[in-house]
Design a protein around this motif. Sequence first.
Motif, PDB file in Angstrom:
ATOM      1  N   ARG A 196       0.873  -1.180   0.000  1.00 55.22           N
ATOM      2  CA  ARG A 196       0.000   0.000   0.000  1.00 55.22           C
ATOM      3  C   ARG A 196       0.907   1.226   0.000  1.00 55.22           C
ATOM      4  O   ARG A 196       1.926   1.254   0.686  1.00 55.22           O
ATOM      5  CB  ARG A 196      -0.851  -0.019   1.277  1.00 55.22           C
ATOM      6  N   ALA A 247      -4.248   7.317  -0.601  1.00 55.62           N
ATOM      7  CA  ALA A 247      -3.564   6.035  -0.533  1.00 55.62           C
ATOM      8  C   ALA A 247      -3.912   5.180  -1.744  1.00 55.62           C
ATOM      9  O   ALA A 247      -5.067   5.128  -2.172  1.00 55.62           O
ATOM     10  CB  ALA A 247      -3.953   5.303   0.748  1.00 55.62           C
ATOM     11  N   GLU A 307       0.922   5.274   0.718  1.00 54.04           N
ATOM     12  CA  GLU A 307       0.159   6.375   1.293  1.00 54.04           C
ATOM     13  C   GLU A 307       0.937   7.670   1.157  1.00 54.04           C
ATOM     14  O   GLU A 307       2.098   7.749   1.534  1.00 54.04           O
ATOM     15  CB  GLU A 307      -0.122   6.109   2.770  1.00 54.04           C
ATOM     16  N   GLY A 362      -7.271  11.150   0.654  1.00 54.35           N
ATOM     17  CA  GLY A 362      -6.996  11.448   2.052  1.00 54.35           C
ATOM     18  C   GLY A 362      -7.929  12.522   2.586  1.00 54.35           C
ATOM     19  O   GLY A 362      -8.626  13.208   1.832  1.00 54.35           O
TER      20      GLY A 362
END
Length: 107
Positions: free
Chosen positions: A42, A50, A44, A83
Amino acid sequence: MIKSELIHKLAEENPHLYAKDIERVVNTVFGEIADALCHGDRVELRGFGAFSVKHREARTGRNPRTGEAVEIEEKWTPFFKAGKEMRERLNKEPLDLDTAGAARRSA
């Protein structure tokens, strides 16, 4: 905005850097994000969002033209979640979608 526009904008804002170097940095950042996603990681970016991958099970779909049943294989697809700061910024500043869409269509 497409990648070449991003590179051009960054070059305008940073005249002390060569456009070639900026292009290399942008390609490296995007490449690292893609590599991380390919490994199932992942990514971010605080304040932006993300990136992750989601698994899609195999299923039976339909051909929209003929209505015929089609088997769709399982696959991994990229997924982006905005986000908190990005969502707040989008909802604070009014979007003029008519202007943005017109500019995109005329290009």
